[in-house]
Motif scaffolding. Structure first.
Motif, PDB file in Angstrom:
ATOM      1  N   HIS A 224      95.793  74.194  95.946  1.00 54.86           N
ATOM      2  CA  HIS A 224      95.435  75.594  96.201  1.00 54.86           C
ATOM      3  C   HIS A 224      94.253  76.015  95.331  1.00 54.86           C
ATOM      4  CE1 HIS A 224      96.315  79.832  97.277  1.00 54.86           C
ATOM      5  NE2 HIS A 224      95.862  80.071  96.054  1.00 54.86           N
ATOM      6  N   GLU A 225      94.374  75.781  94.029  1.00 59.15           N
ATOM      7  CA  GLU A 225      93.307  76.178  93.111  1.00 59.15           C
ATOM      8  C   GLU A 225      92.022  75.405  93.374  1.00 59.15           C
ATOM      9  OE1 GLU A 225      93.383  78.745  91.085  1.00 59.15           O
ATOM     10  OE2 GLU A 225      95.419  79.146  91.812  1.00 59.15           O
ATOM     11  N   ALA A 226      92.157  74.107  93.660  1.00 56.04           N
ATOM     12  CA  ALA A 226      90.969  73.285  93.909  1.00 56.04           C
ATOM     13  C   ALA A 226      90.261  73.704  95.193  1.00 56.04           C
ATOM     14  CB  ALA A 226      91.361  71.813  93.987  1.00 56.04           C
ATOM     15  N   THR A 227      91.032  74.118  96.198  1.00 59.31           N
ATOM     16  CA  THR A 227      90.425  74.574  97.452  1.00 59.31           C
ATOM     17  C   THR A 227      89.652  75.874  97.233  1.00 59.31           C
ATOM     18  OG1 THR A 227      92.201  73.555  98.732  1.00 59.31           O
ATOM     19  CG2 THR A 227      90.891  75.219  99.846  1.00 59.31           C
ATOM     20  N   LEU A 228      90.236  76.804  96.495  1.00 59.94           N
ATOM     21  CA  LEU A 228      89.536  78.065  96.203  1.00 59.94           C
ATOM     22  C   LEU A 228      88.270  77.810  95.400  1.00 59.94           C
ATOM     23  CD1 LEU A 228      92.536  80.426  95.314  1.00 59.94           C
ATOM     24  CD2 LEU A 228      91.241  80.311  97.459  1.00 59.94           C
TER      25      LEU A 228
ATOM     26  N   ILE B  72      93.354  78.637 102.565  1.00 60.37           N
ATOM     27  CA  ILE B  72      92.602  78.998 103.772  1.00 60.37           C
ATOM     28  C   ILE B  72      93.066  80.362 104.284  1.00 60.37           C
ATOM     29  CG2 ILE B  72      92.191  78.389 106.192  1.00 60.37           C
ATOM     30  CD1 ILE B  72      92.435  75.439 105.344  1.00 60.37           C
ATOM     31  N   ARG B  73      94.373  80.575 104.267  1.00 62.25           N
ATOM     32  CA  ARG B  73      94.890  81.870 104.731  1.00 62.25           C
ATOM     33  C   ARG B  73      94.472  83.000 103.791  1.00 62.25           C
ATOM     34  NH1 ARG B  73     100.623  79.221 106.282  1.00 62.25           N
ATOM     35  NH2 ARG B  73     100.192  78.776 108.484  1.00 62.25           N
ATOM     36  N   GLU B  74      94.503  82.706 102.487  1.00 64.43           N
ATOM     37  CA  GLU B  74      94.122  83.720 101.495  1.00 64.43           C
ATOM     38  C   GLU B  74      92.683  84.169 101.697  1.00 64.43           C
ATOM     39  OE1 GLU B  74      93.594  83.637  96.677  1.00 64.43           O
ATOM     40  OE2 GLU B  74      95.442  82.781  97.506  1.00 64.43           O
ATOM     41  N   GLU B  75      91.822  83.217 102.038  1.00 66.41           N
ATOM     42  CA  GLU B  75      90.405  83.527 102.241  1.00 66.41           C
ATOM     43  C   GLU B  75      90.082  83.933 103.676  1.00 66.41           C
ATOM     44  OE1 GLU B  75      87.947  83.521  99.738  1.00 66.41           O
ATOM     45  OE2 GLU B  75      89.831  83.507  98.592  1.00 66.41           O
ATOM     46  N   LYS B  76      91.131  83.992 104.528  1.00 67.09           N
ATOM     47  CA  LYS B  76      90.972  84.385 105.938  1.00 67.09           C
ATOM     48  C   LYS B  76      89.944  83.503 106.666  1.00 67.09           C
ATOM     49  CE  LYS B  76      92.390  89.201 105.268  1.00 67.09           C
ATOM     50  NZ  LYS B  76      92.994  88.951 103.940  1.00 67.09           N
TER      51      LYS B  76
END
Length: 343
Positions: free
Chosen positions: A238-242, A268-272
């Motif tokens: 999660h952190e690495a993707t962000l 991905i969902r968090e960033e829409k």
């Protein structure tokens, strides 16, 4: 609440009398083998509570094989489902009594794996496990081999030349397939990335190699970024993707070569970015199925776990009976591909 199957239900399903079922269950009088097996098959189909006892009665005269399975990450949906399929496959074997002991390692460190291996070797005639490729693990497997305990590699290969065989996917083809999907789905060339759980996981390395080689050979206008290690954990992924999205806002897509996809999905969902970022993951689990359904994920490459469990048990029994020469060096299973349109 579903009603618990009774002896009467079992008798109807197997086409015999209640008295015959009672004889099979309690071993009071001899019952023909064909009849006993019919009762057992009906018990499995109904989910009858005493199916284990029935199995013992029906197969008590058959040779017994104690088979150990050491899996990773007990909290992950994929490994939970895999454990269940191994147990189902063992119950389905009819020519021998296959007793499967399934255990997990919460940590992928060499010490934790070797310790579990030693405990499992004391109780089993053959072992199959999922493991990174560590020298300490190879040494432990070599010791087991000298003691006549065959060891097979599951999903990711290791201890080449020492383990008896590998059973899983052709991981280089899996990586190339992930790259092919992203390249074909992209509207234009751009940046893509990959996550591996560990460079010690041979399967992850092969998937990354396949992923990179496809772009190098067939889509050279794409830029493949440096590979990231996520330790197969959702939190790190999660952190690495962000972080990846922050550093590369023009990122087109990525492939999670190992575990931890739940973290990528949540990011991905968090960033829409659902439907905009081309994400490929491994295995069809409740999490990946939901992500395919809402198009957060483009594709999931999945292992046919029931076939894997059956094939592994067959190879383990063969290795015990006939020795290492009976086990092929590599057994590749066809992989399944899931998209939002075929889940």
């Amino acid at each position: 609440m579903t009603k618990r199957p009774t002896i009467a239900d079992l008798a109807r399903a197997s086409g015999v009398s209640v008295a015959t079922v009672d004889r099979v269950l309690n071993g009071r009088h001899p019952v023909r083998e064909e009849t006993a097996r019919r009762v057992y098959d009906a018990a499995k189909a109904l989910g009858y509570h005493a199916v284990g006892l029935l199995r013992q009665r029906v197969f008590e005269d058959l040779p017994q094989y104690r088979l150990g399975f050491l899996l990773q990450k007990p909290e992950q949906s994929f490994y939970k489902a895999m454990a269940k399929e191994i147990e189902n496959a063992a119950l389905s074997v009819t020519r021998v009594r296959a007793n499967a002991q399934v255990d997990f390692v919460a940590s992928s460190t060499p010490g934790a794996i070797v310790e579990k291996l030693k405990v499992m070797a004391a109780r089993n005639q053959a072992i199959a496990l999922v493991s990174p490729d560590y020298p300490a693990v190879t040494a432990a497997i070599e010791e087991l081999k000298e003691r006549g305990i065959p060891v097979l590699a599951l999903l990711s290969d290791f201890a080449a030349g020492v383990r008896e065989g590998y059973i899983g996917l052709n991981n280089q083809k899996v990586g190339r397939t992930a790259a092919w999907m992203i390249a074909k789905a992209a509207r234009r060339p751009g940046k893509v990335a990959a996550f591996v759980g560990s460079h010690r996981f041979h399967g992850h390395e092969l998937r990354e190699i396949g992923f990179r080689s496809y772009f190098r050979e067939n889509a050279p206008d794409f830029e493949v970024l440096d590979t990231m290690v996520n330790l197969d954990t959702p939190e790190i992924t999660h952190e690495a993707t962000l972080d990846l999205l922050q550093r590369h806002p023009d990122l087109l897509g990525f492939y999670v070569c190992g575990g931890g996809m739940e973290g990528a999905i949540s990011a991905i969902r968090e960033e829409k970015l659902g439907g905009k970022l081309l994400a490929v993951v491994n295995e069809l689990t409740p999490e990946s199925r939901a992500a395919l359904a809402d198009e957060t994920v483009l594709m999931a490459v999945s292992t046919p776990v029931p076939a894997l469990a059956r094939e592994t048990i067959d190879l383990m029994v063969g290795a015990i009976d006939r020795g290492a020469s009976s086990v092929p060096g590599q057994t590749f299973l066809p992989f399944d591909i899931y998209t939002p349109e075929n889940i």
